[in-house]
Design a protein around this motif. Structure first.
Motif, mmCIF file in Angstrom:
data_model
loop_
_atom_site.group_PDB
_atom_site.id
_atom_site.type_symbol
_atom_site.label_atom_id
_atom_site.label_comp_id
_atom_site.label_asym_id
_atom_site.label_seq_id
_atom_site.Cartn_x
_atom_site.Cartn_y
_atom_site.Cartn_z
ATOM 1 N N ALA A 103 0.809 -0.880 0.030
ATOM 2 C CA ALA A 103 0.185 -0.029 -0.167
ATOM 3 C C ALA A 103 0.742 1.275 -0.172
ATOM 4 N N ALA A 104 1.867 1.284 1.104
ATOM 5 C CA ALA A 104 2.386 2.498 1.068
ATOM 6 C C ALA A 104 3.628 2.781 -0.439
ATOM 7 N N ALA A 105 3.869 1.319 -0.804
ATOM 8 C CA ALA A 105 4.623 1.396 -2.521
ATOM 9 C C ALA A 105 3.862 1.932 -3.342
ATOM 10 N N GLU A 106 2.568 1.743 -3.699
ATOM 11 C CA GLU A 106 2.252 1.942 -4.706
ATOM 12 C C GLU A 106 1.347 3.801 -4.297
ATOM 13 N N LYS A 107 1.609 3.511 -3.185
ATOM 14 C CA LYS A 107 1.242 6.237 -2.303
ATOM 15 C C LYS A 107 2.209 6.580 -3.613
ATOM 16 N N ILE A 108 3.405 5.991 -2.999
ATOM 17 C CA ILE A 108 4.200 7.784 -3.795
ATOM 18 C C ILE A 108 5.008 6.733 -4.792
ATOM 19 N N GLY A 109 4.592 5.569 -5.405
ATOM 20 C CA GLY A 109 4.796 5.279 -6.110
ATOM 21 C C GLY A 109 6.014 4.367 -6.844
ATOM 22 N N ALA A 110 6.711 3.587 -5.871
ATOM 23 C CA ALA A 110 7.442 2.922 -5.779
ATOM 24 C C ALA A 110 6.849 1.396 -6.421
ATOM 25 N N ASN A 111 8.180 0.649 -6.269
ATOM 26 C CA ASN A 111 7.676 -1.225 -7.067
ATOM 27 C C ASN A 111 7.179 -1.502 -6.030
ATOM 28 N N ALA A 112 5.590 -1.711 -6.438
ATOM 29 C CA ALA A 112 4.990 -2.369 -5.145
ATOM 30 C C ALA A 112 5.309 -3.500 -4.939
ATOM 31 N N LEU A 113 5.092 -4.502 -6.485
ATOM 32 C CA LEU A 113 5.679 -6.170 -6.632
ATOM 33 C C LEU A 113 7.085 -5.790 -5.134
ATOM 34 N N LEU A 114 7.738 -5.523 -5.796
ATOM 35 C CA LEU A 114 9.279 -5.732 -5.288
ATOM 36 C C LEU A 114 9.169 -5.280 -4.024
ATOM 37 N N ALA A 115 8.387 -4.492 -3.074
ATOM 38 C CA ALA A 115 7.932 -4.354 -1.096
ATOM 39 C C ALA A 115 6.977 -5.673 -0.482
ATOM 40 N N ARG A 116 6.029 -5.933 -1.961
ATOM 41 C CA ARG A 116 5.632 -6.713 -1.174
ATOM 42 C C ARG A 116 6.477 -7.972 -1.312
ATOM 43 N N THR A 125 22.712 -3.115 6.848
ATOM 44 C CA THR A 125 23.213 -1.707 6.121
ATOM 45 C C THR A 125 21.671 -1.046 5.786
ATOM 46 N N ARG A 126 22.295 0.400 6.345
ATOM 47 C CA ARG A 126 20.808 1.226 6.144
ATOM 48 C C ARG A 126 19.967 1.525 4.778
ATOM 49 N N PRO A 127 19.060 1.911 4.509
ATOM 50 C CA PRO A 127 18.321 0.714 3.407
ATOM 51 C C PRO A 127 18.666 1.998 2.369
ATOM 52 N N THR A 128 19.036 1.532 0.759
ATOM 53 C CA THR A 128 18.984 2.069 0.143
ATOM 54 C C THR A 128 18.135 2.532 -1.169
ATOM 55 N N THR A 129 17.148 1.868 -1.199
ATOM 56 C CA THR A 129 15.561 2.368 -2.156
ATOM 57 C C THR A 129 15.054 2.377 -1.022
ATOM 58 N N LYS A 130 13.859 2.762 -2.161
ATOM 59 C CA LYS A 130 12.988 2.960 -1.375
ATOM 60 C C LYS A 130 11.861 1.853 -0.709
ATOM 61 N N GLU A 131 12.327 1.026 -1.437
ATOM 62 C CA GLU A 131 11.495 -0.608 -1.423
ATOM 63 C C GLU A 131 11.907 -0.901 0.173
ATOM 64 N N ALA A 132 13.071 -0.643 0.194
ATOM 65 C CA ALA A 132 13.744 -1.322 1.420
ATOM 66 C C ALA A 132 13.623 -0.527 2.834
ATOM 67 N N GLY A 191 19.290 8.341 11.913
ATOM 68 C CA GLY A 191 20.133 8.530 10.504
ATOM 69 C C GLY A 191 19.780 7.366 9.445
ATOM 70 N N GLN A 192 18.779 6.281 9.887
ATOM 71 C CA GLN A 192 18.585 4.863 8.859
ATOM 72 C C GLN A 192 18.207 5.600 7.790
ATOM 73 N N LEU A 193 17.477 6.815 7.447
ATOM 74 C CA LEU A 193 17.206 7.179 6.103
ATOM 75 C C LEU A 193 17.988 8.098 5.306
ATOM 76 N N ASN A 194 19.567 8.230 5.540
ATOM 77 C CA ASN A 194 20.887 8.844 5.107
ATOM 78 C C ASN A 194 21.043 8.071 3.502
ATOM 79 N N ASN A 195 21.180 7.379 3.299
ATOM 80 C CA ASN A 195 21.268 6.457 2.022
ATOM 81 C C ASN A 195 19.706 5.916 0.715
ATOM 82 N N SER A 196 18.961 6.558 2.032
ATOM 83 C CA SER A 196 17.955 6.555 0.855
ATOM 84 C C SER A 196 16.695 7.632 0.519
ATOM 85 N N PRO A 197 15.911 7.220 -0.931
ATOM 86 C CA PRO A 197 15.780 8.472 -1.559
ATOM 87 C C PRO A 197 14.317 9.126 -1.756
#
Length: 767
Positions: free
Chosen positions: A533-546, A644-651, A690-696
């Motif tokens: 649901a969150a990935a669809e909301k922000i335009g990320a890869n919902a299938l990968l997140a699920r 490692t800290r998340p580097t993608t929106k899905e992570a 600082g967990q989101l420092n490497n995330s877009p």
């Protein structure tokens, strides 16, 4: 962004600058060696290898067939022009003929007429002296008539010396000395008049002989025969000169213009130069030699160099468009390898289909469909434009393919890219590429018919092209179905189709999770719903997140009983040292990564597994360690996850969903407002750490994620009505009431509806 996040960001920037400063201080060989191990170097190597393979394909494709010929021999095959060539020999002959047919340009030389008449008069005066001298040496009888006599040598020699303009022969001098004065005067008068008339008409340079012949014909009827035969021709040849002189400059300009007006004999690509069975002429041999089609000729390296430049431009376009639309491809060796591999395979099949079958069977749509299905439309767009550009090279050196054909095919390829992007965007399924190929084929046919109608061609002319172009789309779809699983397996790609297969509950790892750690399994299901649901909301890869959420906690399979959701009253960690407990809990990310690698899960899912906790601390055990430390200092680093800290929106989304699902589940009777405030508090904690420092992820994305989580969780923790405790009557009493109610019409159906309603509510309450 709060002060803690700013400090973490500033620290990361300082570390990067320090590394760059150290790198600049190293010797050049060490820097080169270090660079060769970077992702940038690997990307450059992949692009270079792809470029070299494309060069081999195109060099082989444009290499023309070579022949053994000699002038005068019989050709055993029909030879056609591979490119436009001029028949230089025949064209030069036509130019010379055109120049020869140009009449010279003349201008009047008035001094020439005066000079001719003066010379003629002077010559006649000298000849008159000879004639008069002959009269003086002749003998006259008693009646006054001249007596024929033979002149002595001295008399003839004397007569010859009287003439200086010409050299008189003995015979000419004798004729002049014996001719009567009247005949001589008639000759002088007629010749002078005829020459004057000829000059007035104009005596052209180069036509003096014609003028002399004309004068002789005119005076021949009135002049004495002996004078006409002996004296007149010599006089005319000596005195007459042209008064119409050729203007060399004007004549040369006229001839040059005539040569320029001669059109070159041009043979267009595909036009026959020599037909089978013909005798080879010098002009044909020269054209074949010019085209570089003879066995003893050297290769036409200029065309190869041109193709290499064209390919460089195509690769440059590819890299630039990738940086604009899909920059991550240049930083991922797998993605870039797939992109270049598909381009190479597509161009190879395109070259074969164009050369061996038909230009409009070009399989360029294969690249758009395949890359769109494997990497997404943002990666397919640069590849499609690149292939459309370099496809024009196939017209070089060809006898049947024109640049117009390649431009039309390239335009259809760009349209195919658009159709593929719209149809395959974010959708899985193994048959979708085939359906996409059919749509591309129909689109190609419509475009081809549109081109034909705009050009005014007949239906027969463009119908075959339309059919071939439609078939190219269908074949591209069929080939993509066969190639997609191979590339997915070879590069372990997380395509929509692959993710749908991994999300199947019958996957071995998910089956193990259900059977060995059911609590973790159900927790993962809820996390997957939140993440999607969150990935669809922000335009990320919902299938990968699920799908990533399904597998994010598989590491708990190693010690399932040590995690709360799988425990049934007994918690082994209650009696364990907090340091050991923290080590057991935090190790599940590494254990999960090992299982993911064992089951060959895509790297994108492996990243989610190792990043879904980042390096956050386990605060429960850290708090227990503080209580047991008795005031001693406790290093919080000992309680952080080794990830490692998340580097993608899905992570990042899975990190939020995992934390929030576990935390909200511990709340008692939460209201929607409580849930939103709790979610915001938890996410704020991740930001501060600082967990989101490497995330877009952006702040706007975080707001949308909170909205999506609230929507899902409000559905899970919805309000339920409380039911009063009612004693259920026995079945015997219930049967008796049923018999009594059966006697009353209409009561049975209402009782059944009421029971169904209560059953449904009870079921919901039990959930």
């Amino acid at each position: 962004m709060d002060n803690g996040s700013r400090r973490n960001r500033r620290k990361d920037v300082e570390q990067v600058r320090k590394k760059q400063k150290i790198e600049r201080g190293r010797p050049l060989p060490e820097r080169i060696s270090s660079w060769l191990h970077t992702t940038s170097a690997h990307a450059a190597m992949i692009i270079a290898v792809g470029f070299l393979i494309l060069c081999v394909i195109f060099f082989t494709t444009i290499a023309p067939r070579r022949y053994t010929l000699t002038v005068g021999s019989i050709s055993h095959q029909t030879i056609t022009a591979t490119q436009s060539v001029v028949d230089e020999i025949t064209t030069e002959e036509k130019k010379k003929a055109a120049a020869a047919n140009i009449e010279p340009t003349y201008h009047l030389d008035e001094s020439a007429a005066i000079r001719v008449m003066e010379n003629l008069q002077e010559l006649f005066d000298e000849l008159s002296k000879v004639q008069q001298y002959g009269l003086t040496v002749q003998e006259i009888d008693e009646e006054g008539n001249e007596i024929a006599k033979s002149f002595s040598n001295s008399e003839i020699e004397y007569a010859q010396k009287l003439v200086t303009h010409i050299s008189l022969t003995r015979y000419q001098a004798t004729v002049l000395m014996t001719v009567a004065a009247e005949e001589f005067d008639i000759m002088v008068t007629n010749v002078t008049r005829a020459v004057q008339n000829a000059l007035n008409s104009g005596i052209r340079e180069g036509k003096v002989s014609d003028a002399i012949s004309t004068v002789q014909q005119i005076v021949g009827f009135s002049v004495d025969l002996s004078l006409m035969q002996v004296i007149v021709p010599t006089v005319l040849r000596t005195c007459i000169e042209p008064n119409m002189v050729i203007d060399q400059e004007a004549t040369e300009q006229a001839r040059q213009k005539a040569m320029e007006n001669v059109e070159y004999i041009l043979y267009l690509p595909g036009q026959n130069i020599i037909r089978e069975g013909e005798v080879v002429t010098s002009s044909q041999y020269a054209m074949v030699k010019t085209l570089g089609l003879l066995e003893d000729d050297t290769h036409d390296y200029s065309s190869y160099f041109g193709v290499a430049i064209f390919l460089c431009f195509g690769i440059f376009v590819l890299v630039v468009l990738i940086r604009i639309f899909r920059p991550m491809v240049l930083h991922d060796v797998r993605f870039l390898s797939v992109e270049m591999a598909v381009i190479v395979v597509t161009m190879l099949l395109t070259a074969l289909s164009i050369k061996l079958i038909d230009p409009y069977l070009a399989l360029l749509p294969l690249g758009s469909i395949l890359i769109g299905a494997l990497l997404g439309w943002r990666a397919a767009m640069p590849a499609s434009v690149c292939m459309a550009v370099i496809n024009c090279c196939l017209s070089a050196g060809s006898t049947t393919i024109t640049l117009h054909d390649m431009l039309v095919v390239s335009i259809m390829s760009l349209v195919a890219m658009t159709v593929s992007a719209l149809y395959l965007r974010g959708k899985g399924g193994r048959l979708r590429p085939l359906i996409c190929g059919v749509l591309v084929g129909v689109t190609n046919m419509i475009l081809m018919m549109a081109f034909g109608l705009m050009a005014g061609n007949s239906v027969e002319d463009f119908l075959s092209h339309a059919l071939w172009s439609g078939l190219s789309g269908v074949l591209s779809g069929m080939l993509s179905i066969g190639l997609q699983p191979l590339l997915e397996s070879a590069y372990n790609l997380a395509t929509p189709a692959k993710l749908l297969e991994l999300g199947n509950p019958n996957h071995p790892l998910l089956r193990r999770l259900l059977m060995e750690a059911p609590g973790t399994y159900h927790h993962s299901i809820i996390v997957a719903n939140l993440a999607e649901a969150a990935a669809e909301k922000i335009g990320a890869n919902a299938l990968l997140a699920r799908t990533g959420a399904y597998f994010h906690d598989v590491g708990k399979l190693k010690r399932p009983s040590y995690f709360k959701e799988n425990q049934q009253g007994i918690n082994p960690l209650d009696q364990t040292d907090p340091y050991v407990s923290a080590a057991i809990v935090t190790t599940h990310t590494r254990d999960g990564l090992q299982l993911a690698q064992k089951y060959h899960l895509p790297p994108e899912i492996q990243d989610i597994i190792i990043q879904h906790h980042g390096d956050t601390p386990v605060m429960f055990f850290y708090h227990r360690a503080l209580e047991q430390a008795g005031g001693r200092e406790v290093d919080i680093a000992d309680f952080r996850y080794d990830g490692t800290r998340p580097t993608t929106k899905e992570a990042a989304i899975v990190m939020f969903a995992d934390t929030i699902e576990a935390a909200v589940r511990s709340m008692k009777d939460p209201s929607p407002k409580d849930i939103r405030e709790f979610i915001q508090k938890l996410i704020q904690g991740k930001l501060q750490d600082g967990q989101l420092n490497n995330s877009p992820i952006t702040l706007r994305d975080i707001e949308d994620i909170c909205d999506a989580f609230c929507t899902v969780l409000n559905g899970v923790f919805h309000e339920r009505i409380e039911y009063p405790e009612v004693k259920v009557p026995s079945r015997t009493a219930e049967t008796g009431k049923a018999k009594e109610s059966s006697e009353t019409p209409g009561t049975e159906s209402s009782d059944i509806e009421e029971k169904a309603e209560h059953t449904e509510e009870d079921t919901g309450h039990a959930d």
